[in-house]
Motif scaffolding. Structure first.
Motif, PDB file in Angstrom:
ATOM      1  N   TYR A   1       2.660   8.999  26.810  1.00 45.18           N
ATOM      2  CA  TYR A   1       1.387   8.602  26.201  1.00 45.18           C
ATOM      3  C   TYR A   1       1.686   7.821  24.925  1.00 45.18           C
ATOM      4  CZ  TYR A   1       2.120  12.237  22.709  1.00 45.18           C
ATOM      5  OH  TYR A   1       2.637  12.989  21.694  1.00 45.18           O
ATOM      6  N   GLY A   2       0.657   7.282  24.308  1.00 46.46           N
ATOM      7  CA  GLY A   2       0.826   6.563  23.046  1.00 46.46           C
ATOM      8  C   GLY A   2      -0.172   5.440  22.907  1.00 46.46           C
ATOM      9  N   ASN A   3       0.135   4.478  22.035  1.00 49.10           N
ATOM     10  CA  ASN A   3      -0.736   3.324  21.866  1.00 49.10           C
ATOM     11  C   ASN A   3       0.049   2.140  21.316  1.00 49.10           C
ATOM     12  OD1 ASN A   3      -0.710   3.426  18.901  1.00 49.10           O
ATOM     13  ND2 ASN A   3      -2.090   5.169  19.069  1.00 49.10           N
ATOM     14  N   VAL A   4      -0.486   0.985  21.546  1.00 48.53           N
ATOM     15  CA  VAL A   4      -0.036  -0.229  20.867  1.00 48.53           C
ATOM     16  C   VAL A   4      -1.112  -0.524  19.825  1.00 48.53           C
ATOM     17  CG1 VAL A   4       0.533  -2.661  21.083  1.00 48.53           C
ATOM     18  CG2 VAL A   4       1.146  -1.071  22.908  1.00 48.53           C
ATOM     19  N   ARG A   5      -0.727  -0.553  18.552  1.00 48.08           N
ATOM     20  CA  ARG A   5      -1.718  -0.614  17.468  1.00 48.08           C
ATOM     21  C   ARG A   5      -1.393  -1.748  16.504  1.00 48.08           C
ATOM     22  NH1 ARG A   5      -4.349   3.980  13.614  1.00 48.08           N
ATOM     23  NH2 ARG A   5      -4.619   2.702  11.758  1.00 48.08           N
ATOM     24  N   ALA A   6      -2.389  -2.596  16.272  1.00 51.11           N
ATOM     25  CA  ALA A   6      -2.258  -3.686  15.307  1.00 51.11           C
ATOM     26  C   ALA A   6      -3.237  -3.450  14.156  1.00 51.11           C
ATOM     27  CB  ALA A   6      -2.553  -5.025  15.970  1.00 51.11           C
ATOM     28  N   ASP A   7      -2.724  -3.391  12.913  1.00 45.86           N
ATOM     29  CA  ASP A   7      -3.543  -3.176  11.718  1.00 45.86           C
ATOM     30  C   ASP A   7      -3.592  -4.438  10.873  1.00 45.86           C
ATOM     31  OD1 ASP A   7      -4.386  -0.192  11.292  1.00 45.86           O
ATOM     32  OD2 ASP A   7      -2.361  -0.097  12.106  1.00 45.86           O
ATOM     33  N   LEU A   8      -4.775  -4.692  10.317  1.00 43.80           N
ATOM     34  CA  LEU A   8      -4.982  -5.827   9.419  1.00 43.80           C
ATOM     35  C   LEU A   8      -5.704  -5.324   8.185  1.00 43.80           C
ATOM     36  CD1 LEU A   8      -4.731  -9.004   9.257  1.00 43.80           C
ATOM     37  CD2 LEU A   8      -7.110  -9.054  10.024  1.00 43.80           C
ATOM     38  N   LEU A   9      -5.245  -5.735   6.998  1.00 35.74           N
ATOM     39  CA  LEU A   9      -5.840  -5.313   5.735  1.00 35.74           C
ATOM     40  C   LEU A   9      -6.106  -6.515   4.858  1.00 35.74           C
ATOM     41  CD1 LEU A   9      -4.765  -2.500   3.314  1.00 35.74           C
ATOM     42  CD2 LEU A   9      -4.617  -4.858   2.537  1.00 35.74           C
ATOM     43  N   TYR A  10      -7.295  -6.536   4.256  1.00 35.73           N
ATOM     44  CA  TYR A  10      -7.589  -7.529   3.219  1.00 35.73           C
ATOM     45  C   TYR A  10      -7.843  -6.785   1.922  1.00 35.73           C
ATOM     46  CZ  TYR A  10      -9.852 -10.987   0.329  1.00 35.73           C
ATOM     47  OH  TYR A  10     -10.179 -11.812  -0.725  1.00 35.73           O
ATOM     48  N   GLN A  11      -6.920  -6.945   0.946  1.00 36.53           N
ATOM     49  CA  GLN A  11      -7.028  -6.294  -0.356  1.00 36.53           C
ATOM     50  C   GLN A  11      -7.826  -7.197  -1.281  1.00 36.53           C
ATOM     51  OE1 GLN A  11      -5.083  -3.140  -1.028  1.00 36.53           O
ATOM     52  NE2 GLN A  11      -6.739  -3.032  -2.527  1.00 36.53           N
ATOM     53  N   ALA A  12      -9.096  -6.829  -1.509  1.00 42.18           N
ATOM     54  CA  ALA A  12      -9.951  -7.651  -2.367  1.00 42.18           C
ATOM     55  C   ALA A  12      -9.558  -7.504  -3.836  1.00 42.18           C
ATOM     56  CB  ALA A  12     -11.417  -7.274  -2.171  1.00 42.18           C
ATOM     57  N   GLU A  13      -9.400  -6.260  -4.281  1.00 40.71           N
ATOM     58  CA  GLU A  13      -9.000  -5.990  -5.664  1.00 40.71           C
ATOM     59  C   GLU A  13      -8.086  -4.772  -5.689  1.00 40.71           C
ATOM     60  OE1 GLU A  13     -12.255  -6.724  -8.836  1.00 40.71           O
ATOM     61  OE2 GLU A  13     -13.339  -6.033  -7.060  1.00 40.71           O
ATOM     62  N   GLY A  14      -7.201  -4.734  -6.684  1.00 42.38           N
ATOM     63  CA  GLY A  14      -6.316  -3.590  -6.879  1.00 42.38           C
ATOM     64  C   GLY A  14      -5.245  -3.520  -5.812  1.00 42.38           C
ATOM     65  N   GLY A  15      -4.698  -2.338  -5.636  1.00 43.97           N
ATOM     66  CA  GLY A  15      -3.670  -2.152  -4.621  1.00 43.97           C
ATOM     67  C   GLY A  15      -2.306  -2.586  -5.094  1.00 43.97           C
ATOM     68  N   GLY A  16      -1.295  -2.222  -4.326  1.00 43.61           N
ATOM     69  CA  GLY A  16       0.073  -2.589  -4.641  1.00 43.61           C
ATOM     70  C   GLY A  16       0.626  -3.514  -3.580  1.00 43.61           C
ATOM     71  N   ALA A  17       1.734  -4.144  -3.870  1.00 43.00           N
ATOM     72  CA  ALA A  17       2.309  -5.126  -2.962  1.00 43.00           C
ATOM     73  C   ALA A  17       3.280  -4.523  -1.964  1.00 43.00           C
ATOM     74  CB  ALA A  17       3.031  -6.200  -3.770  1.00 43.00           C
ATOM     75  N   ASP A  18       3.629  -3.247  -2.123  1.00 42.82           N
ATOM     76  CA  ASP A  18       4.734  -2.697  -1.341  1.00 42.82           C
ATOM     77  C   ASP A  18       4.333  -2.064  -0.025  1.00 42.82           C
ATOM     78  OD1 ASP A  18       3.357  -0.749  -2.709  1.00 42.82           O
ATOM     79  OD2 ASP A  18       5.091   0.554  -2.981  1.00 42.82           O
ATOM     80  N   ARG A  19       3.049  -1.706   0.166  1.00 38.66           N
ATOM     81  CA  ARG A  19       2.678  -0.981   1.378  1.00 38.66           C
ATOM     82  C   ARG A  19       1.263  -1.335   1.797  1.00 38.66           C
ATOM     83  NH1 ARG A  19       3.367   5.390   1.261  1.00 38.66           N
ATOM     84  NH2 ARG A  19       1.506   5.244  -0.048  1.00 38.66           N
ATOM     85  N   LEU A  20       1.026  -1.367   3.127  1.00 38.02           N
ATOM     86  CA  LEU A  20      -0.287  -1.728   3.626  1.00 38.02           C
ATOM     87  C   LEU A  20      -1.272  -0.566   3.539  1.00 38.02           C
ATOM     88  CD1 LEU A  20      -1.042  -3.830   6.745  1.00 38.02           C
ATOM     89  CD2 LEU A  20      -2.164  -1.628   6.506  1.00 38.02           C
ATOM     90  N   TYR A  21      -0.821   0.640   3.843  1.00 35.71           N
ATOM     91  CA  TYR A  21      -1.746   1.767   3.943  1.00 35.71           C
ATOM     92  C   TYR A  21      -2.035   2.386   2.575  1.00 35.71           C
ATOM     93  CZ  TYR A  21      -0.771   1.226   8.892  1.00 35.71           C
ATOM     94  OH  TYR A  21      -0.643   0.718  10.163  1.00 35.71           O
ATOM     95  N   ASN A  22      -2.865   3.438   2.595  1.00 33.67           N
ATOM     96  CA  ASN A  22      -3.409   4.018   1.366  1.00 33.67           C
ATOM     97  C   ASN A  22      -2.321   4.439   0.371  1.00 33.67           C
ATOM     98  OD1 ASN A  22      -5.370   4.982  -0.363  1.00 33.67           O
ATOM     99  ND2 ASN A  22      -5.499   6.976   0.629  1.00 33.67           N
ATOM    100  N   GLN A  23      -2.580   4.125  -0.908  1.00 30.43           N
ATOM    101  CA  GLN A  23      -1.704   4.526  -2.011  1.00 30.43           C
ATOM    102  C   GLN A  23      -2.538   4.690  -3.278  1.00 30.43           C
ATOM    103  OE1 GLN A  23       0.953   1.184  -3.022  1.00 30.43           O
ATOM    104  NE2 GLN A  23      -0.160   0.014  -1.493  1.00 30.43           N
TER     105      GLN A  23
END
Length: 423
Positions: free
Chosen positions: A89-111
Motif C-alpha cells: 500500500y502507499g501513495n504517490v504524493r506531490a506537495d506545493l507551497l506558496y509562502q506569502a510571508e514569514g517562514g524559513g528557507a530550509d524546509r517546506l513543511y511546518n516550522q
C-alpha cells in the motif's frame, strides 16, 4: 449412436438376404429374424436412457463456485518465503507551497516554532514543491491472526533520504518496533495537508515495546516503554507511557487519557520529566466530526511537536530549569459529499515564563512564550484513488526575547496544495 444403429440395421438386412438366398430351412430364418428384433429393442432402450440423462442435466440449476475471500486460494499480492501473506500500500504524493510571508528557507513543511522573527531573514513570496512525503508500506499477515507486522517508509529524511516511519510486529497483545508514540498519538488532530501537522498536535514515532490489555470491546489500557530519541538527553532509562482508550457505546466517538514520565540526563545531572494528555473525537452526525487534544508537559520536548527545549543547562551541563507548557488543538471536519470534505482547525501552545529557564537558554529568541496556528482546507476526490487538497494557514510565534531589530514575533502565512494517488 445413430451411426451404430444404421450399421446394425444394414448388417441385419444383409443377413436376412443371405438367409433368404441360401436358406437351409424355414426355422433358421425365423430364428435370425427373432435375434435381429431383440437387438433393435436393446438399441432403442439404450437411446431412450441416454435422452433422459441429457434432459436431466439440462434441467439442473447452474451454480458457479467462487473462491472464498478468506481462503488460502484468494488472490494475494505476494507470499514470502516463510509463507506470510504480503500486501502493498502507499501513495504517490506531490506537495506545493506558496509562502506569502514569514517562514524559513530550509524546509517546506511546518516550522512555526522556529520561523524567523519579522525582519530577520524571512523567506517570503516563495514557491516550493516536493514529493518527499510519498509513502510505501507492506503489511505482513499469517494464518494466525494474532501475529502480523508492518514496514512503512517515506522520503522525509535528511536531503529527502528514505526514512522509516513504521517497522514493528504484533504478537497477541504485544507490539515490538517503531510506531506512533503511546503518549503523543495523532488520532485526535484535525486533518491537515501539512505532512507534519500544526501546533498542539504530535506526529512522533519511536521504538517501543507495548502491551495492550482489553477490559472489554470498548475499553483498553495500553502501556509502553519507549526510546523518545531526545537529542538533549543521554538516555539511561526508557520513557514510560500509559494510555486508556475508550469508545463510546453508540460508536459515534472515542476518547483517550494518557500519561508519561521520563528521566532527562546530561553528563553531570538528571531530572524527571512528566506529562499528561487527553483527546476526544465525536461525530455530531454522519457528516460532521469534532476533534480536540490537550497536553500538559514538564521537561520534555521530544514528543509533542512545536514546543521549546525541555530544559536549559549551565556551562557544566547541570540542569538549571525545566520548560513547562500547555497545548491544545481543536477542529471540525465536514463531509459535504462522497467527493468533497473540509476542515477548520486551531492550535495553541503556551509556555510557563520561568525566568531561570530563560536565563540559561543559549538564544532566547529561539524559544517562545506562545505559538498559535489556524487553518482551513478542502479535499476533493473525483474518483478513487485520486485526491486533491488546498489549504490556507496563518500562525504566529512570540519569542522570550526580541531580535536585533526589536521584533519578537514571527509569522507563518502560506498556502499548501497536494495531489495524491493512493494505492
Amino acid at each position: 449412436m445413430k451411426k451404430m444403429n444404421y450399421s446394425i440395421i444394414w448388417v441385419s438386412i444383409g443377413l436376412s438376404s443371405l438367409g433368404m438366398t441360401h436358406a437351409g430351412s424355414l426355422s433358421e430364418l425365423e430364428q435370425l429374424k427373432s435375434e435381429v428384433k431383440q437387438l433393435r429393442e436393446m438399441i432403442e432402450q439404450h437411446q431412450k436412457q441416454q435422452n433422459q440423462a441429457v434432459e436431466l442435466i439440462h434441467n439442473q440449476p447452474q451454480t458457479i463456485q467462487l473462491p472464498d475471500a478468506n481462503s488460502s486460494t484468494s488472490p494475494l499480492l505476494m507470499r514470502s518465503k516463510a509463507g506470510v501473506d504480503v500486501n502493498l500500500y502507499g501513495n504517490v504524493r506531490a506537495d506545493l507551497l506558496y509562502q506569502a510571508e514569514g517562514g524559513g528557507a530550509d524546509r517546506l513543511y511546518n516550522q512555526i516554532n522556529s520561523v524567523p522573527l519579522k525582519g530577520n531573514n524571512e523567506s517570503s513570496d516563495v514557491l516550493k514543491s516536493t514529493l518527499a512525503a510519498t509513502r510505501i508500506g507492506l503489511d505482513f499477515k499469517t494464518a494466525d491472526q494474532d501475529l502480523n507486522a508492518k514496514i512503512e517508509v517515506d522520503f522525509l529524511g535528511a536531503n529527502e533520504a528514505l526514512r522509516i516511519r513504521h517497522a514493528y510486529f504484533n504478537y497477541g497483545a504485544w507490539l515490538v518496533g517503531q510506531t506512533w508514540s503511546n503518549f503523543a498519538v495523532p488520532d485526535y488532530m484535525p486533518e491537515t495537508i501539512d505532512a507534519l501537522g500544526y501546533v498542539g498536535g504530535a506526529v512522533k514515532r519511536d521504538p517501543q515495546v507495548r502491551y495492550t490489555y482489553k477490559f472489554n470491546a470498548e475499553t483498553q489500557l495500553v502501556s509502553a516503554v519507549e526510546d523518545s530519541k531526545d537529542a538533549l538527553s543521554q538516555m539511561r532509562l526508557p520513557l514510560f507511557s500509559t494510555r486508556l482508550n475508550h469508545s463510546f457505546a453508540d460508536r459515534a466517538g472515542s476518547m483517550s487519557v494518557r500519561a508519561m514520565m521520563s528521566q532527562k540526563r546530561t553528563a553531570t545531572d538528571d531530572e524527571l520529566a512528566w506529562g499528561v494528555g487527553i483527546g476526544a473525537k465525536y461525530e455530531l452526525s454522519t457528516k460532521t466530526t469534532l476533534k480536540a487534544d490537550y497536553y500538559h508537559v514538564k521537561g520534555d520536548s521530544s514528543l509533542v511537536s512545536w514546543t521549546n527545549a525541555g530544559f536549559s543547562v549551565d556551562a557544566n551541563k547541570k540542569i538549571m530549569a525545566m520548560n513547562e507548557f500547555d497545548s491544545l488543538t481543536l477542529g471540525v471536519t465536514q463531509q459535504f459529499s462522497p467527493q468533497w470534505r473540509s476542515t477548520l482547525g486551531y492550535g495553541y501552545m503556551k509556555a510557563d515564563e520561568n525566568q531561570k529557564y530563560i536565563q540559561y537558554l543559549s538564544d532566547p529568541t529561539k524559544a517562545n512564550k506562545h505559538v498559535w496556528q489556524a487553518w482551513a482546507n478542502v479535499f476533493y476526490s473525483p474518483k478513487k484513488p485520486l485526491s486533491f487538497g488546498l489549504e490556507y494557514v496563518y500562525g504566529e510565534r512570540k519569542a522570550f526575547a526580541a531580535g536585533v531589530n526589536g521584533q519578537d514575533t514571527g509569522e507563518d502565512n502560506r498556502f499548501n496544495a497536494v495531489a495524491m494517488y493512493n494505492f
